[in-house]
Design a protein around this motif. Structure first.
Motif, PDB file in Angstrom:
ATOM      1  N   GLU A 194      -3.267   0.603 -13.570  1.00  0.00           N
ATOM      2  CA  GLU A 194      -4.085   1.649 -12.939  1.00  0.00           C
ATOM      3  C   GLU A 194      -5.018   1.055 -11.889  1.00  0.00           C
ATOM      4  O   GLU A 194      -5.262   1.674 -10.849  1.00  0.00           O
ATOM      5  CB  GLU A 194      -4.881   2.382 -14.020  1.00  0.00           C
ATOM      6  CG  GLU A 194      -4.017   3.235 -14.944  1.00  0.00           C
ATOM      7  CD  GLU A 194      -4.825   3.887 -16.048  1.00  0.00           C
ATOM      8  OE1 GLU A 194      -6.049   3.644 -16.095  1.00  0.00           O
ATOM      9  OE2 GLU A 194      -4.239   4.627 -16.848  1.00  0.00           O
ATOM     10  N   LEU A 195      -5.522  -0.153 -12.165  1.00  0.00           N
ATOM     11  CA  LEU A 195      -6.385  -0.822 -11.183  1.00  0.00           C
ATOM     12  C   LEU A 195      -5.599  -1.125  -9.919  1.00  0.00           C
ATOM     13  O   LEU A 195      -6.078  -0.868  -8.799  1.00  0.00           O
ATOM     14  CB  LEU A 195      -6.951  -2.104 -11.785  1.00  0.00           C
ATOM     15  CG  LEU A 195      -7.833  -2.946 -10.852  1.00  0.00           C
ATOM     16  CD1 LEU A 195      -9.152  -2.238 -10.583  1.00  0.00           C
ATOM     17  CD2 LEU A 195      -8.084  -4.328 -11.445  1.00  0.00           C
ATOM     18  N   TRP A 196      -4.405  -1.672 -10.053  1.00  0.00           N
ATOM     19  CA  TRP A 196      -3.569  -1.946  -8.884  1.00  0.00           C
ATOM     20  C   TRP A 196      -3.316  -0.666  -8.090  1.00  0.00           C
ATOM     21  O   TRP A 196      -3.397  -0.654  -6.863  1.00  0.00           O
ATOM     22  CB  TRP A 196      -2.240  -2.562  -9.323  1.00  0.00           C
ATOM     23  CG  TRP A 196      -2.311  -4.025  -9.634  1.00  0.00           C
ATOM     24  CD1 TRP A 196      -3.209  -4.928  -9.168  1.00  0.00           C
ATOM     25  CD2 TRP A 196      -1.423  -4.749 -10.488  1.00  0.00           C
ATOM     26  NE1 TRP A 196      -2.942  -6.178  -9.675  1.00  0.00           N
ATOM     27  CE2 TRP A 196      -1.852  -6.105 -10.474  1.00  0.00           C
ATOM     28  CE3 TRP A 196      -0.312  -4.413 -11.252  1.00  0.00           C
ATOM     29  CZ2 TRP A 196      -1.203  -7.104 -11.208  1.00  0.00           C
ATOM     30  CZ3 TRP A 196       0.346  -5.400 -11.977  1.00  0.00           C
ATOM     31  CH2 TRP A 196      -0.102  -6.734 -11.959  1.00  0.00           C
ATOM     32  N   LEU A 197      -3.019   0.412  -8.803  1.00  0.00           N
ATOM     33  CA  LEU A 197      -2.731   1.673  -8.126  1.00  0.00           C
ATOM     34  C   LEU A 197      -3.958   2.181  -7.380  1.00  0.00           C
ATOM     35  O   LEU A 197      -3.863   2.598  -6.217  1.00  0.00           O
ATOM     36  CB  LEU A 197      -2.266   2.710  -9.150  1.00  0.00           C
ATOM     37  CG  LEU A 197      -1.822   4.060  -8.596  1.00  0.00           C
ATOM     38  CD1 LEU A 197      -0.601   3.889  -7.700  1.00  0.00           C
ATOM     39  CD2 LEU A 197      -1.517   5.043  -9.719  1.00  0.00           C
ATOM     40  N   SER A 198      -5.113   2.117  -8.009  1.00  0.00           N
ATOM     41  CA  SER A 198      -6.336   2.622  -7.374  1.00  0.00           C
ATOM     42  C   SER A 198      -6.749   1.771  -6.179  1.00  0.00           C
ATOM     43  O   SER A 198      -7.376   2.265  -5.246  1.00  0.00           O
ATOM     44  CB  SER A 198      -7.475   2.686  -8.393  1.00  0.00           C
ATOM     45  OG  SER A 198      -7.872   1.382  -8.804  1.00  0.00           O
ATOM     46  N   ARG A 199      -6.410   0.479  -6.191  1.00  0.00           N
ATOM     47  CA  ARG A 199      -6.775  -0.415  -5.093  1.00  0.00           C
ATOM     48  C   ARG A 199      -5.694  -0.475  -4.011  1.00  0.00           C
ATOM     49  O   ARG A 199      -5.850  -1.170  -3.013  1.00  0.00           O
ATOM     50  CB  ARG A 199      -7.023  -1.833  -5.619  1.00  0.00           C
ATOM     51  CG  ARG A 199      -8.168  -1.948  -6.637  1.00  0.00           C
ATOM     52  CD  ARG A 199      -9.513  -1.721  -5.978  1.00  0.00           C
ATOM     53  NE  ARG A 199     -10.611  -2.172  -6.832  1.00  0.00           N
ATOM     54  CZ  ARG A 199     -11.289  -1.407  -7.677  1.00  0.00           C
ATOM     55  NH1 ARG A 199     -10.975  -0.117  -7.779  1.00  0.00           N
ATOM     56  NH2 ARG A 199     -12.272  -1.893  -8.421  1.00  0.00           N
ATOM     57  N   GLY A 200      -4.566   0.220  -4.229  1.00  0.00           N
ATOM     58  CA  GLY A 200      -3.472   0.149  -3.263  1.00  0.00           C
ATOM     59  C   GLY A 200      -2.847  -1.224  -3.186  1.00  0.00           C
ATOM     60  O   GLY A 200      -2.400  -1.667  -2.120  1.00  0.00           O
ATOM     61  N   THR A 201      -2.773  -1.921  -4.314  1.00  0.00           N
ATOM     62  CA  THR A 201      -2.265  -3.297  -4.344  1.00  0.00           C
ATOM     63  C   THR A 201      -0.744  -3.298  -4.344  1.00  0.00           C
ATOM     64  O   THR A 201      -0.109  -2.647  -5.181  1.00  0.00           O
ATOM     65  CB  THR A 201      -2.769  -4.027  -5.613  1.00  0.00           C
ATOM     66  OG1 THR A 201      -4.197  -4.021  -5.600  1.00  0.00           O
ATOM     67  CG2 THR A 201      -2.256  -5.453  -5.659  1.00  0.00           C
TER      68      THR A 201
END
Length: 215
Positions: A194-201
């Motif tokens: 979810e962190l990757w998704l929210s940061r556009g990683t």
């Protein structure tokens, strides 16, 4: 192994290169390299898609072949079942870009083969959400030494084998920086995704920096 390779070729086309890595007491592990066009459904949120952006150029997929030759059994089991048990191969997808100074990602072959041999050498059974650490950069200069095991079925459907053998699952690997791996140990795999998704990683970018972590 021919059945698994046919399934991979049906999805990715013919491999453009392959290498074999041998470990003492273990059958060789092959790593196949597929060069594929980018797929719109794989585009990471926030990633640049222009001709000069990090998403320029094809995707390179490295897939192990040989890990699924035997089922992965619980190392604590008194007797290993030679037929029944989970079987898997690993796939790592990278987008190296088109610049002449692109990183030497082909050197990932040996670390990837080490991970594929781990079930037989160390009794490590990879499952979705698990962290796997190679103990060294995935390739020279890489900021990643660990990977997150993703969910199967998104790229290659499970490959059925004659009963009673379990089907072969193709498990995607997502490179993690040391800080991301440490954060995942505390908060879990789903929180990291979810962190990757929210940061556009874009986890396929071999040059990417670690995602900014919450304070």
């Amino acid at each position: 192994m021919p059945t698994v390779e046919r399934a991979l070729v049906e999805v990715f086309g013919e491999p453009d290169a392959r290498a074999s890595v041998t470990f003492l007491g273990v059958d060789p592990i092959e790593v196949l390299r597929f060069v594929c066009p980018p797929e719109p459904r794989e585009t990471a949120p926030g990633a640049a898609n222009g001709p000069e952006g990090p998403d320029a150029g094809p995707l390179v997929r490295y897939v192990t072949l040989g890990m699924s030759a035997e089922p992965m059994n619980d190392p604590a089991a008194p007797v290993a079942d030679p037929v029944r048990g989970p079987r898997a191969e690993l796939v790592l997808t990278l987008r190296p870009g088109t610049a002449p100074d692109r990183p030497p990602i082909d050197r990932v072959l040996r670390p990837l083969a080490v991970l594929a041999a781990a079930p037989r050498v160390e009794g490590v059974v990879p499952v979705p959400g698990a962290s796997l650490d190679t103990g060294e950069p995935l390739w020279p200069g890489a900021p990643f030494t660990a990977v997150l095991v993703g969910e199967p079925g998104g790229l290659v459907p499970d490959v059925p084998l004659p009963p009673p053998a379990d089907p072969v699952r193709i498990l995607p690997l997502l490179p993690m920086t040391p800080n991301e791996a440490a954060w995942k140990r505390v908060h879990g795999a789903e929180a990291l995704r979810e962190l990757w998704l929210s940061r556009g990683t874009d986890t396929r970018d071999p040059r990417r920096a670690g995602a900014p972590l919450p304070g």
